[in-house]
Write a protein that holds these residues in place. Structure first.
Motif, PDB file in Angstrom:
ATOM      1  N   PHE A 191       0.823  -1.208   0.000  1.00 31.65           N
ATOM      2  CA  PHE A 191       0.000   0.000   0.000  1.00 31.65           C
ATOM      3  C   PHE A 191       0.858   1.259   0.000  1.00 31.65           C
ATOM      4  O   PHE A 191       0.570   2.225  -0.713  1.00 31.65           O
ATOM      5  CB  PHE A 191      -0.918  -0.021   1.227  1.00 31.65           C
ATOM      6  N   VAL A 192       1.930   1.271   0.806  1.00 35.14           N
ATOM      7  CA  VAL A 192       2.763   2.472   0.937  1.00 35.14           C
ATOM      8  C   VAL A 192       4.034   2.380   0.096  1.00 35.14           C
ATOM      9  O   VAL A 192       4.966   3.158   0.283  1.00 35.14           O
ATOM     10  CB  VAL A 192       3.097   2.763   2.416  1.00 35.14           C
ATOM     11  N   ASP A 193       4.072   1.427  -0.814  1.00 38.16           N
ATOM     12  CA  ASP A 193       5.181   1.289  -1.772  1.00 38.16           C
ATOM     13  C   ASP A 193       6.511   1.012  -1.075  1.00 38.16           C
ATOM     14  O   ASP A 193       7.546   1.576  -1.435  1.00 38.16           O
ATOM     15  CB  ASP A 193       5.286   2.544  -2.635  1.00 38.16           C
ATOM     16  N   ALA A 194       6.475   0.110  -0.066  1.00 38.81           N
ATOM     17  CA  ALA A 194       7.685  -0.251   0.666  1.00 38.81           C
ATOM     18  C   ALA A 194       8.235  -1.613   0.272  1.00 38.81           C
ATOM     19  O   ALA A 194       9.241  -2.055   0.803  1.00 38.81           O
ATOM     20  CB  ALA A 194       7.410  -0.247   2.172  1.00 38.81           C
TER      21      ALA A 194
ATOM     22  N   VAL B 294      -1.928  -7.878  -6.785  1.00 38.26           N
ATOM     23  CA  VAL B 294      -3.034  -7.709  -5.836  1.00 38.26           C
ATOM     24  C   VAL B 294      -2.584  -6.969  -4.579  1.00 38.26           C
ATOM     25  O   VAL B 294      -3.353  -6.836  -3.633  1.00 38.26           O
ATOM     26  CB  VAL B 294      -3.669  -9.069  -5.464  1.00 38.26           C
ATOM     27  N   ARG B 295      -1.335  -6.481  -4.579  1.00 35.60           N
ATOM     28  CA  ARG B 295      -0.805  -5.729  -3.441  1.00 35.60           C
ATOM     29  C   ARG B 295      -0.171  -4.421  -3.924  1.00 35.60           C
ATOM     30  O   ARG B 295       0.976  -4.123  -3.628  1.00 35.60           O
ATOM     31  CB  ARG B 295       0.243  -6.569  -2.701  1.00 35.60           C
ATOM     32  N   PRO B 296      -0.907  -3.606  -4.671  1.00 31.15           N
ATOM     33  CA  PRO B 296      -0.293  -2.441  -5.314  1.00 31.15           C
ATOM     34  C   PRO B 296      -0.121  -1.269  -4.351  1.00 31.15           C
ATOM     35  O   PRO B 296      -0.782  -1.191  -3.317  1.00 31.15           O
ATOM     36  CB  PRO B 296      -1.316  -2.088  -6.393  1.00 31.15           C
ATOM     37  N   PRO B 297       0.758  -0.338  -4.714  1.00 26.34           N
ATOM     38  CA  PRO B 297       0.831   0.906  -3.948  1.00 26.34           C
ATOM     39  C   PRO B 297      -0.398   1.770  -4.210  1.00 26.34           C
ATOM     40  O   PRO B 297      -0.987   1.722  -5.300  1.00 26.34           O
ATOM     41  CB  PRO B 297       2.103   1.575  -4.469  1.00 26.34           C
TER      42      PRO B 297
END
Length: 470
Positions: free
Chosen positions: A47-50, A356-359
């Motif tokens: 979600f937070v692009d980590a 399915v887990r994009p930023p």
């Protein structure tokens, strides 16, 4: 480890599990607040692009966990009562290869960042759930490294489950993943660690735990650990990831409050995709039987499965999944992005979860969201919140064909009717049903008639309104 009763559970509060197995507290029900719970589920690293960022030293602008703060108001506006966080504890890659259970993943930020997220969630009336990975740890975990150096007879070796390898004993792993080393759940030190970690973060302010891969852990382990956690935090809610098998038996033997209802998830999307509502009817019968024993965790999407909008080839049936999630008995969870019809296909390969887990951007930067579906989520979650008794509602099928189903949902002397229709022509409901007040529908068509590929929610008794608070 033995199956002896935990001293924290009084004798009169115990019942035996299946086949005389471990005990669970028969007098303890789930916390009262769960009756109203609707989770908004986030996979923070994506979600937070980590992820797949591997830097473990955050720079001055890399306290990424705080990027979730602007989304808390979205969760409230959606109607959620809690935010369910995927893994946030220190790990090597995707979050499920933990290297330190007591520290926030530096790619996300610091413990202070999580404290702030919890505080701001609570200020908005949102509960907070953490994802607990206690079946295994990452190969880079200090205990695993020490066990590899010292072998199975060393002090560190006690923590790890061993197996016979080609060159002698080697650490066992989770489902063939070499980077996920299985813990030894017969070792009392492992139980003490899990109790300490769970209570420690509860002390810090969280309200609930999801137990990752709980099905891979002996049920007797949970039956020993969870009463110790609840002794310190009796209002904690604990949901276990269980993919298949005897859900009710697992709950009874382990003492968890809930398990993930994968059986219903599969039936929802495949019955709509195949236009075979007999499959849904069968799953709902089993679901109602579970509700007599416990309240499952329901969902139509999560971080491990293909997005529901990508599962269905006919987008006209996507709203049907929303109405089922909102009305069926259970503790529902909305996976972030599903409310905007995000798409993404999970693939069986390295990196196959990424889609399915994009930023996510900031809420005001989201491009071309599906506002119609978003509004539907808001409206139907609002309907559920006004009918809190739906939490334990069981279903009875009043009419069924391949493409039509009429359900009665009942609990506490209350009822609602739900009609789902997958055909190209209108469906005129039976006269006695058509007389009921319509609470919500997919269109404004003729009263008592469900439009093509439509749905309708009706009051259970003619004249009932939708302001009952359950």
């Amino acid at each position: 480890m033995t199956d002896a009763p935990d001293p924290a559970v009084p004798d009169e509060a115990r019942t035996r599990g299946p086949a005389g197995g471990p005990t669970r507290d028969a007098l303890r029900d789930e916390p009262a607040w769960v009756r109203h719970a609707v989770w908004w589920h986030v996979y923070p690293l994506g979600f937070v692009d980590a992820f797949p960022v591997r830097s473990h030293v955050p720079g001055p602008d890399e306290h990424r966990l705080r990027r979730l703060l602007p989304w808390l108001d979205h969760a409230v506006e959606l109607g959620a009562s809690g935010i369910a966080l995927g893994p946030v504890l220190a790990s090597s890659t995707h979050g499920y290869d933990t290297v330190d259970h007591r520290r926030v993943d530096p790619r996300l930020g610091t413990e202070a960042d999580l404290d702030e997220l919890i505080a701001q969630a609570h200020a908005r009336g949102l509960k907070v759930q953490l994802d607990g990975v206690f079946n295994h740890v990452g190969r880079e975990h200090p205990l695993v490294q020490a066990a590899l150096a010292g072998g199975p007879t060393s002090e560190a070796g006690r923590w790890v489950r061993w197996r016979d390898g080609a060159d002698g004993p080697e650490p066992d792993v989770f489902e063939g993943h070499d980077g996920l080393v299985a813990l030894d759940h017969d070792e009392p030190l492992v139980a003490d660690l899990v109790v300490d970690v769970m209570t420690g973060w509860l002390d810090r302010g969280i309200d609930a735990w999801r137990l990752d891969a709980a099905y891979a852990v002996p049920e007797r382990f949970w039956a020993h650990v969870l009463p110790r956690v609840r002794a310190a935090h009796p209002d904690v809610w604990i949901s276990a990831e269980v993919i298949h098998g005897d859900y009710a038996g697992f709950v009874a033997a382990s003492g968890v409050d809930s398990v993930t209802q994968y059986e219903l998830w599969k039936a929802v999307w495949s019955s709509l995709e195949d236009r075979n509502l007999w499959e849904l009817d069968h799953a709902l019968g089993r679901h109602s039987a579970m509700l007599a024993e416990f309240v499952p965790t329901t969902f139509v999407g999560n971080h491990d499965v293909t997005r529901i909008a990508s599962r269905l080839t006919d987008p006209r049936h996507l709203p049907h999944t929303v109405v089922l999630l909102a009305l069926l008995g259970g503790t529902p969870s909305v996976y972030a992005g599903d409310e905007y019809a995000f798409r993404g296909v999970k693939e069986d390969r390295a990196g196959g979860d990424d889609a399915v887990r994009p930023p996510f951007p900031a809420p005001d930067e989201l491009l071309a969201p599906d506002e119609r579906l978003h509004r539907l989520y808001r409206d139907l979650i609002g309907l559920r919140r006004r009918h809190a008794w739906l939490h334990r509602a069981r279903t009875r099928t009043l009419h069924l064909t391949n493409t039509q189903i009429l359900l009665e949902l009942t609990a506490q002397g209350r009822s609602l009717l739900l009609a789902l229709h997958l055909d190209d022509t209108p469906w005129a409901l039976p006269t006695d049903v058509a007389a009921h007040a319509v609470l919500d529908a997919s269109d404004g068509s003729t009263p008592g008639v469900v439009g093509p590929h439509g749905w309708m929610v009706l009051a259970g008794t003619p004249g009932d309104d939708d302001e009952l608070d359950g």
